[in-house]
Design a protein around this motif. Structure first.
Motif, PDB file in Angstrom:
ATOM      1  N   HIS A   1     -34.924  17.246  41.238  1.00 60.74           N
ATOM      2  CA  HIS A   1     -33.697  16.521  40.908  1.00 60.74           C
ATOM      3  C   HIS A   1     -33.927  15.306  40.010  1.00 60.74           C
ATOM      4  N   TYR A   2     -35.088  14.686  40.139  1.00 62.66           N
ATOM      5  CA  TYR A   2     -35.321  13.464  39.378  1.00 62.66           C
ATOM      6  C   TYR A   2     -35.159  13.715  37.870  1.00 62.66           C
ATOM      7  N   GLY A   3     -34.455  12.806  37.223  1.00 65.60           N
ATOM      8  CA  GLY A   3     -34.242  12.922  35.782  1.00 65.60           C
ATOM      9  C   GLY A   3     -32.832  13.333  35.414  1.00 65.60           C
ATOM     10  N   LEU A   4     -31.999  13.681  36.415  1.00 61.04           N
ATOM     11  CA  LEU A   4     -30.602  13.979  36.127  1.00 61.04           C
ATOM     12  C   LEU A   4     -29.854  12.665  35.943  1.00 61.04           C
ATOM     13  N   LYS A   5     -29.227  12.499  34.793  1.00 58.10           N
ATOM     14  CA  LYS A   5     -28.575  11.233  34.451  1.00 58.10           C
ATOM     15  C   LYS A   5     -27.192  11.490  33.883  1.00 58.10           C
ATOM     16  N   SER A   6     -26.440  10.435  33.704  1.00 59.27           N
ATOM     17  CA  SER A   6     -25.093  10.553  33.135  1.00 59.27           C
ATOM     18  C   SER A   6     -25.145  11.223  31.774  1.00 59.27           C
TER      19      SER A   6
ATOM     20  N   LYS B   1     -42.359  35.056  44.027  1.00 59.13           N
ATOM     21  CA  LYS B   1     -42.386  34.312  42.776  1.00 59.13           C
ATOM     22  C   LYS B   1     -41.573  33.025  42.913  1.00 59.13           C
ATOM     23  N   VAL B   2     -42.068  31.965  42.264  1.00 65.13           N
ATOM     24  CA  VAL B   2     -41.414  30.660  42.325  1.00 65.13           C
ATOM     25  C   VAL B   2     -40.906  30.282  40.939  1.00 65.13           C
ATOM     26  N   ILE B   3     -39.628  29.921  40.854  1.00 62.83           N
ATOM     27  CA  ILE B   3     -39.021  29.428  39.622  1.00 62.83           C
ATOM     28  C   ILE B   3     -38.679  27.960  39.828  1.00 62.83           C
ATOM     29  N   THR B   4     -39.053  27.104  38.885  1.00 63.56           N
ATOM     30  CA  THR B   4     -38.718  25.684  39.004  1.00 63.56           C
ATOM     31  C   THR B   4     -37.660  25.287  37.969  1.00 63.56           C
ATOM     32  N   PHE B   5     -36.822  24.345  38.359  1.00 63.01           N
ATOM     33  CA  PHE B   5     -35.805  23.781  37.466  1.00 63.01           C
ATOM     34  C   PHE B   5     -36.060  22.290  37.390  1.00 63.01           C
ATOM     35  N   ASN B   6     -36.356  21.784  36.176  1.00 62.98           N
ATOM     36  CA  ASN B   6     -36.759  20.387  35.988  1.00 62.98           C
ATOM     37  C   ASN B   6     -35.657  19.593  35.289  1.00 62.98           C
ATOM     38  N   CYS B   7     -34.947  18.778  36.045  1.00 63.34           N
ATOM     39  CA  CYS B   7     -33.854  17.996  35.453  1.00 63.34           C
ATOM     40  C   CYS B   7     -34.353  17.008  34.398  1.00 63.34           C
ATOM     41  N   CYS B   8     -35.561  16.472  34.603  1.00 64.30           N
ATOM     42  CA  CYS B   8     -36.071  15.460  33.679  1.00 64.30           C
ATOM     43  C   CYS B   8     -36.334  16.026  32.289  1.00 64.30           C
ATOM     44  N   ARG B   9     -36.343  17.340  32.160  1.00 63.19           N
ATOM     45  CA  ARG B   9     -36.583  17.953  30.853  1.00 63.19           C
ATOM     46  C   ARG B   9     -35.278  18.349  30.147  1.00 63.19           C
ATOM     47  N   MET B  10     -34.167  18.012  30.769  1.00 59.62           N
ATOM     48  CA  MET B  10     -32.877  18.301  30.139  1.00 59.62           C
ATOM     49  C   MET B  10     -32.552  17.209  29.129  1.00 59.62           C
TER      50      MET B  10
ATOM     51  N   LYS C   1     -28.211  36.002  44.991  1.00 58.32           N
ATOM     52  CA  LYS C   1     -28.350  35.265  46.251  1.00 58.32           C
ATOM     53  C   LYS C   1     -29.080  36.058  47.325  1.00 58.32           C
ATOM     54  N   LYS C   2     -28.968  37.399  47.266  1.00 58.35           N
ATOM     55  CA  LYS C   2     -29.524  38.233  48.340  1.00 58.35           C
ATOM     56  C   LYS C   2     -31.028  38.037  48.500  1.00 58.35           C
ATOM     57  N   ASN C   3     -31.771  38.086  47.410  1.00 52.10           N
ATOM     58  CA  ASN C   3     -33.229  38.011  47.485  1.00 52.10           C
ATOM     59  C   ASN C   3     -33.794  36.613  47.261  1.00 52.10           C
ATOM     60  N   LEU C   4     -32.913  35.626  47.062  1.00 47.82           N
ATOM     61  CA  LEU C   4     -33.369  34.233  47.040  1.00 47.82           C
ATOM     62  C   LEU C   4     -33.678  33.845  48.479  1.00 47.82           C
ATOM     63  N   LYS C   5     -34.936  33.626  48.783  1.00 51.10           N
ATOM     64  CA  LYS C   5     -35.345  33.368  50.162  1.00 51.10           C
ATOM     65  C   LYS C   5     -35.405  31.879  50.493  1.00 51.10           C
ATOM     66  N   ALA C   6     -35.539  31.042  49.465  1.00 53.93           N
ATOM     67  CA  ALA C   6     -35.598  29.595  49.730  1.00 53.93           C
ATOM     68  C   ALA C   6     -35.241  28.827  48.464  1.00 53.93           C
ATOM     69  N   LEU C   7     -34.494  27.742  48.641  1.00 56.07           N
ATOM     70  CA  LEU C   7     -34.181  26.811  47.557  1.00 56.07           C
ATOM     71  C   LEU C   7     -34.618  25.429  48.019  1.00 56.07           C
ATOM     72  N   TYR C   8     -35.665  24.901  47.387  1.00 59.41           N
ATOM     73  CA  TYR C   8     -36.190  23.587  47.753  1.00 59.41           C
ATOM     74  C   TYR C   8     -35.640  22.540  46.782  1.00 59.41           C
ATOM     75  N   VAL C   9     -34.969  21.539  47.322  1.00 59.31           N
ATOM     76  CA  VAL C   9     -34.435  20.442  46.521  1.00 59.31           C
ATOM     77  C   VAL C   9     -35.346  19.236  46.726  1.00 59.31           C
ATOM     78  N   VAL C  10     -36.072  18.862  45.667  1.00 62.74           N
ATOM     79  CA  VAL C  10     -37.066  17.796  45.769  1.00 62.74           C
ATOM     80  C   VAL C  10     -36.478  16.479  45.277  1.00 62.74           C
ATOM     81  N   HIS C  11     -36.713  15.414  46.024  1.00 63.54           N
ATOM     82  CA  HIS C  11     -36.203  14.069  45.734  1.00 63.54           C
ATOM     83  C   HIS C  11     -34.674  14.027  45.698  1.00 63.54           C
TER      84      HIS C  11
END
Length: 424
Positions: free
Chosen positions: A108-113, A66-75, A134-144
């Protein structure tokens, strides 16, 4: 360099990023993200955070995780978002998956002051995510990634284990994700897509050449993956149960019923591709040769996931979402009604599969796979929307429906007979 100096340097780098964005006419002013997910109920325990769409479920990666995404631009700006609640919601979301292998994509795009969490919050977050996460997290992709990310890494380096650090992969462009994930399942914000196009435009001052994609080849007569149940039936002398399904179920029934965590683990991507190729070419597969019980388990999930239409059909999607609105005492009856409405072929294959999953749940004292645990694994392999991917809020009804199918198998599937010889 002290932590305070690093924090100041990180803030400077973030301001540089903002200046570059403004110069590119991408975002001169901060615009709070629109409300997301029309299926989200206002009674959701984290509605105040979930409504922004910061955290999303995005299908599976190439290993079926399963893939979970975190979108900084939506913060939204910090004064509009309780970051403590954001952390709680992130844990609440991951709690649904941490027992299985999973992947996280951080845009990462969209993270601002204006909207960035404090360094103290980030430190707290890292500490909160203990071994359980952390044990079952197999990959963390940091985009841009930007220099801001590199500075943060220096701040956290003393805290981050070498083992966890190896799971982090930096990707400069969205296209790099295609090597690791099912890219078309990702619900990528338009702001991130525009930013990616802008970055590519800056690369040597022009957009990269368009790569011509050859037309898809017609499926082989022996094809098992990515083709319809009807196609497989027609090519297998009218057999209702696809060979790959019958063989994986048979093997797992003989050797996997008491394996702890069955269906929770992933397997080598290359091995899975090799096995798929053998099946598609009509060649024999001996799972004993691989000495890994999780390979047939992943192959089974992959087969279901790659069907052009889900086993429970697109037509049933909205009906299944409504299961949580049905009174508890009537839910099994409602499940039965939905299942009875399936085409005959789908019904037979579903009954075959659920019968097997029910067997597994009966051995949960050994394998730790209850109906609820199996539902978390199989829910999105049995049903998904015709467009896009299922939202996080849709998981509750989808998994509940699947759990009811497994736990009340005898009640739900007793009205239509299936030839005895094809039962698992």
């Amino acid at each position: 360099m002290s932590e305070i100096d690093y924090e100041k340097l990180a803030e400077i780098e973030l301001q540089k990023d903002e200046a570059e964005d403004a110069q590119s006419n991408q975002e001169k002013t901060f615009i709070p993200p629109p409300l997301e997910d029309p299926e989200l109920n206002i009674n959701h325990p984290y509605y105040d955070v979930a409504r922004h769409g910061i955290i999303q479920l995005a299908g599976d990666d190439n290993s079926g995780r399963k893939v979970i995404t975190f979108n900084c631009c939506r913060m939204p700006p910090s004064h509009q978002l309780n970051h403590t609640r954001l952390l709680e919601y992130l844990k609440y979301t991951l709690d649904q998956y941490v027992e299985n292998d999973y992947t996280v994509v951080y845009f990462h795009y969209g993270l601002k002051s204006l909207n960035k969490p404090s360094l103290k919050w980030l430190q707290t977050a890292y500490k909160e995510f203990d071994r359980k996460y952390k044990k079952n997290l197999k990959a963390l992709y940091v985009v841009h990634p930007t220099n801001f990310i590199k500075i943060l890494w220096n701040i956290f380096k003393p805290l981050i284990s070498h083992k966890f650090g190896k799971k982090v992969t930096y990707l400069n462009y969205l296209s790099d994700l295609k090597e690791h994930l099912k890219y078309d399942q990702l619900n990528i914000p338009q702001e991130v897509i525009r930013h990616d196009e802008n970055l590519r435009g800056k690369q040597k001052g022009k957009l990269p050449p368009v790569v011509k994609i050859p037309p898809p080849r017609p499926p082989l007569p022996t094809q098992q993956f990515g083709v319809s149940l009807q196609y497989i039936k027609d090519k297998n002398k009218g057999e209702l149960i696809p060979p790959v399904l019958k063989q994986t179920v048979s093997y797992l029934k003989r050797k996997g019923l008491r394996v702890e965590g069955l269906f929770r683990r992933s397997a080598s991507i290359q091995t899975i591709k090799d096995v798929q190729k053998l099946y598609n070419q009509g060649k024999s597969v001996n799972f004993d040769d691989y000495d890994d019980i999780h390979i047939p388990a992943v192959i089974l999930k992959t087969f279901l996931r790659e069907l052009p239409e889900p086993l429970l059909t697109f037509e049933c999607y909205d009906h299944i979402l409504g299961i949580t609105n049905v009174e508890s005492s009537l839910r099994v009856t409602r499940c039965k009604q939905i299942v009875q409405g399936l085409p005959e072929h789908n019904y037979v294959v579903l009954k075959y599969l659920i019968c097997f999953l029910h067997m597994i749940s009966q051995e949960s004292i050994y394998n730790r796979m209850t109906g609820s645990n199996l539902a978390c694994v199989f829910g999105l392999n049995l049903i998904w929307p015709s467009k896009g991917t299922a939202s996080l809020s849709a998981l509750v009804p989808l998994n509940l429906f699947t759990e009811l199918l497994i736990d009340f198998y005898s009640n739900i599937f007793n009205s239509r007979t299936v030839p005895g010889e094809i039962l698992p």
